[in-house]
Write an enzyme that holds these catalytic residues in place. Structure first.
Site, PDB file in Angstrom:
ATOM      1  N   HIS A  26     124.151  19.680  35.811  1.00  0.00           N
ATOM      2  CA  HIS A  26     123.727  20.618  34.819  1.00  0.00           C
ATOM      3  C   HIS A  26     122.508  20.540  33.991  1.00  0.00           C
ATOM      4  O   HIS A  26     121.865  21.351  33.748  1.00  0.00           O
ATOM      5  CB  HIS A  26     125.016  20.360  33.825  1.00  0.00           C
ATOM      6  CG  HIS A  26     126.293  20.879  34.461  1.00  0.00           C
ATOM      7  ND1 HIS A  26     127.384  21.470  33.757  1.00  0.00           N
ATOM      8  CD2 HIS A  26     126.962  20.461  35.711  1.00  0.00           C
ATOM      9  CE1 HIS A  26     128.428  21.502  34.506  1.00  0.00           C
ATOM     10  NE2 HIS A  26     128.235  20.830  35.798  1.00  0.00           N
ATOM     11  N   ASP A 115     125.690  25.330  28.043  1.00  0.00           N
ATOM     12  CA  ASP A 115     126.455  25.144  29.287  1.00  0.00           C
ATOM     13  C   ASP A 115     127.633  26.131  29.451  1.00  0.00           C
ATOM     14  O   ASP A 115     128.534  26.066  28.590  1.00  0.00           O
ATOM     15  CB  ASP A 115     126.902  23.595  29.291  1.00  0.00           C
ATOM     16  CG  ASP A 115     127.290  23.216  30.627  1.00  0.00           C
ATOM     17  OD1 ASP A 115     128.138  23.949  31.298  1.00  0.00           O
ATOM     18  OD2 ASP A 115     126.633  21.858  31.038  1.00  0.00           O
TER      19      ASP A 115
HETATM   20  C1  UDX Z   1     128.391  18.703  39.888  1.00  0.00           C
HETATM   21  C2  UDX Z   1     129.384  19.153  40.581  1.00  0.00           C
HETATM   22  O1  UDX Z   1     130.348  18.190  41.200  1.00  0.00           O
HETATM   23  C3  UDX Z   1     129.329  20.291  41.343  1.00  0.00           C
HETATM   24  O2  UDX Z   1     130.724  20.776  41.972  1.00  0.00           O
HETATM   25  C4  UDX Z   1     128.866  21.417  40.948  1.00  0.00           C
HETATM   26  O3  UDX Z   1     128.562  22.466  41.626  1.00  0.00           O
HETATM   27  C5  UDX Z   1     127.450  20.904  40.208  1.00  0.00           C
HETATM   28  O4  UDX Z   1     127.761  19.818  39.486  1.00  0.00           O
HETATM   29  P1  UDX Z   1     126.663  16.928  41.567  1.00  0.00           P
HETATM   30  O5  UDX Z   1     127.456  15.971  42.420  1.00  0.00           O
HETATM   31  O6  UDX Z   1     125.797  16.686  40.515  1.00  0.00           O
HETATM   32  O7  UDX Z   1     127.554  18.260  41.332  1.00  0.00           O
HETATM   33  O8  UDX Z   1     125.873  17.763  43.062  1.00  0.00           O
HETATM   34  P2  UDX Z   1     124.724  18.765  42.913  1.00  0.00           P
HETATM   35  O9  UDX Z   1     125.097  20.003  42.027  1.00  0.00           O
HETATM   36  O10 UDX Z   1     124.452  18.913  44.306  1.00  0.00           O
HETATM   37  O11 UDX Z   1     123.569  18.112  42.011  1.00  0.00           O
HETATM   38  C6  UDX Z   1     123.284  16.899  42.681  1.00  0.00           C
HETATM   39  C7  UDX Z   1     121.735  16.613  42.523  1.00  0.00           C
HETATM   40  O12 UDX Z   1     121.155  15.319  42.355  1.00  0.00           O
HETATM   41  C8  UDX Z   1     120.741  17.485  43.177  1.00  0.00           C
HETATM   42  O13 UDX Z   1     119.955  18.383  42.466  1.00  0.00           O
HETATM   43  C9  UDX Z   1     120.213  16.679  44.207  1.00  0.00           C
HETATM   44  O14 UDX Z   1     118.860  16.839  44.482  1.00  0.00           O
HETATM   45  C10 UDX Z   1     120.085  15.483  43.232  1.00  0.00           C
HETATM   46  N1  UDX Z   1     120.240  14.060  44.306  1.00  0.00           N
HETATM   47  C11 UDX Z   1     121.479  13.819  44.886  1.00  0.00           C
HETATM   48  C12 UDX Z   1     119.193  13.313  44.281  1.00  0.00           C
HETATM   49  O15 UDX Z   1     118.257  13.612  43.894  1.00  0.00           O
HETATM   50  N2  UDX Z   1     119.290  12.200  44.975  1.00  0.00           N
HETATM   51  C13 UDX Z   1     120.441  11.792  45.708  1.00  0.00           C
HETATM   52  O16 UDX Z   1     120.543  10.736  46.415  1.00  0.00           O
HETATM   53  C14 UDX Z   1     121.572  12.647  45.682  1.00  0.00           C
END
Ligand code: UDX
Length: 455
Positions: A26, A115
């Site tokens: 977020h 948010d």
């Molecule tokens: C959360 C909620 O779980 C999800 O349902 C909603 O859609 C968004 O917020 P999250 O687990 O944070 O999700 O996943 P995501 O939205 O995919 O964001 C993860 C972020 O972390 C991405 O921007 C990704 O690039 C970053 N990331 C992830 C890294 O930089 N390195 C990693 O090893 C893993």
């Protein structure tokens, strides 16, 4: 230029205030939107929690003000509590401090972009008479699903009944009942309670909705949202493309292991599967082992993010990644690389990456689409179920790992996507979406700025 407003004889700056819940998925899009609004000449103040506070040094031009929230309960921060419990605990902890911080700002507030899961902030800003825009960091389809939950419960679809799982979810096609937002371990009443708070806040306090999505993938969903809520919707995504923040300068809650980029340099193009379940999703020890054996058994090189705390069922408070099953290293023969956090955007942009095994967090999906990378989907909770359905059945850029994570199936799915003909077709379609994503313009952002100035 920055807007000036005559207020009680004093010239006060008019600022746009942004506020995000302190989740990685977020905060990042919120800070990107903040930078984009700043670049358009608006003065921007970011209110934030002490927990997971952003680093102002990384965001020149933005003002940061902590709200000093009520100390968070364990439920808000523990990796073991479900997402709904976290959302409820965070909303409770920020309600009064957010209101107080917003009311004490020295500048006149043109509008608060908050948010869209944070009903407490939407309500507080509304009560203070500040115009509010909800920023959704998930998809338009996911918001439609959320708003439909009470209706689906009344129509008897929730709680889920085994025999209805494959029926279309009325009004939400292409979703089936099994694709609806769900949170394991929380009951329908709890989910309805949360959704109702969000929906009430949106209806009572909000003048528009901002989405990190783009027309080419969600035009019908966006049109339906505008119609159903009678509110303007601005699809300003993909924010990470439009904001052009170079990934190393990005806000990251964990330090990425950049060594994996050198490891990728030594691989042939499209040969490596990138595996990550994002920042919150967890798996149990048995599923972790099946993933590991399946990956090793596929023969495909892989880069796997195993976050501390991602595998549940370890000793209490244990943060270290669990040991790999005996004999696995030998089976991987140097084909697998495991890191605790990856520079994901740079990884996805790397030539060596052939596909992405993802939990379907919305940011991960947008990032994968923007690099033309097809996906293996393993949704864990919440909007991830919805996103997975769009990836596989609406956009045709991915396939399921299978409902049960079991080593033979994992190995088969991995091979099918990485080297099979189906995989090639999905890669082709992912490339087409990549082109459309890079053509997504900042027109929606321009109209958002106009709208903010008109409020
Ligand atoms: C959360 C909620 O779980 C999800 O349902 C909603 O859609 C968004 O917020 P999250 O687990 O944070 O999700 O996943 P995501 O939205 O995919 O964001 C993860 C972020 O972390 C991405 O921007 C990704 O690039 C970053 N990331 C992830 C890294 O930089 N390195 C990693 O090893 C893993």
């Amino acid at each position: 230029g920055e807007e000036q407003l005559r207020d009680g004889g004093l010239h006060r700056r008019r600022v746009v205030v942004l506020f995000s819940l302190p989740f990685h998925g977020h905060l990042n899009p919120t800070l990107k939107l903040a930078a984009l609004l700043r670049a358009r000449g608006l003065a921007v103040t970011v209110l934030h929690t002490d927990f997971n506070a952003p680093d102002p040094a990384r965001h020149p031009g933005l003002a940061f003000v902590p709200i000093h929230e009520t100390p968070l309960q364990d439920t808000a921060v523990s990796p073991d509590s479900d997402i709904l419990a976290k959302l409820l605990a965070l909303n409770a902890a920020i309600a009064a401090p957010f209101r107080q911080a917003l009311a004490s700002l020295q500048d006149a507030v043109a509008c608060a972009v908050v948010d869209g899961q944070c009903y407490a902030a939407m309500d507080a800003a509304g009560e203070l008479g500040v115009p509010v825009l909800a920023l959704r960091t998930d998809s338009a389809a996911a918001l439609r699903n959320m708003l439909a939950i009470p209706r689906l419960r009344d129509a008897g679809y929730l709680p889920f009944k085994e025999e209805q799982l494959d029926e279309p979810a009325p009004g939400l096609e292409p979703l089936r009942v099994r694709d609806l937002i769900r949170v394991d371990g929380c009951d329908t009443d709890e989910l309805c309670g949360f959704v109702t708070s969000v929906a009430d806040a949106v209806r009572a306090s909000v003048s528009g909705i901002v989405f990190n999505t783009f027309e080419a993938i969600e035009a019908p969903e966006l049109a339906k949202i505008q119609r159903e809520l009678s509110l303007p919707a601005f699809a300003v995504g993909p924010l990470h493309l439009l904001s052009q923040t170079p990934p190393p300068a990005e806000q990251s809650l964990h330090a990425p292991d950049r060594g994996c980029l050198a490891w990728l340099d030594a691989r042939t193009p499209r040969s490596v599967l990138y595996v990550s379940l994002g920042s919150l999703a967890c798996v149990n020890r048995a599923a972790f082992e099946e993933m590991a054996w399946g990956l090793a058994g596929s023969g495909v090189p892989f880069l796997w993010v195993v976050r501390p705390g991602m595998v549940t069922g370890g000793a209490a408070g244990e943060e270290a990644p669990p040991p790999l099953p005996d004999g696995l290293e030998e089976k991987m023969r140097g084909r697998g690389k495991i890191v605790t956090w990856a520079p994901q955007r740079e990884v996805l942009a790397h030539d060596a990456i052939g596909a992405f095994w993802t939990h379907c967090g919305w940011n991960s999906i947008l990032e994968s689409i923007c690099e033309g990378v097809p996906m293996l989907v393993q949704p864990c909770f919440a909007d991830q179920m919805v996103n997975a359905r769009y990836v596989t059945h609406e956009w045709g850029v991915g396939m399921e790992v299978g409902e049960v994570i079991e080593r033979e199936r994992v190995a088969k799915a991995v091979t099918k996507l990485m080297v099979g003909e189906d995989g090639a077709r999905m890669r082709e379609r992912a490339r087409r979406l990549q082109v459309q994503a890079s053509a997504a313009t900042s027109l929606a952002l321009d109209s958002l700025v106009q709208y903010i100035l008109s409020l």
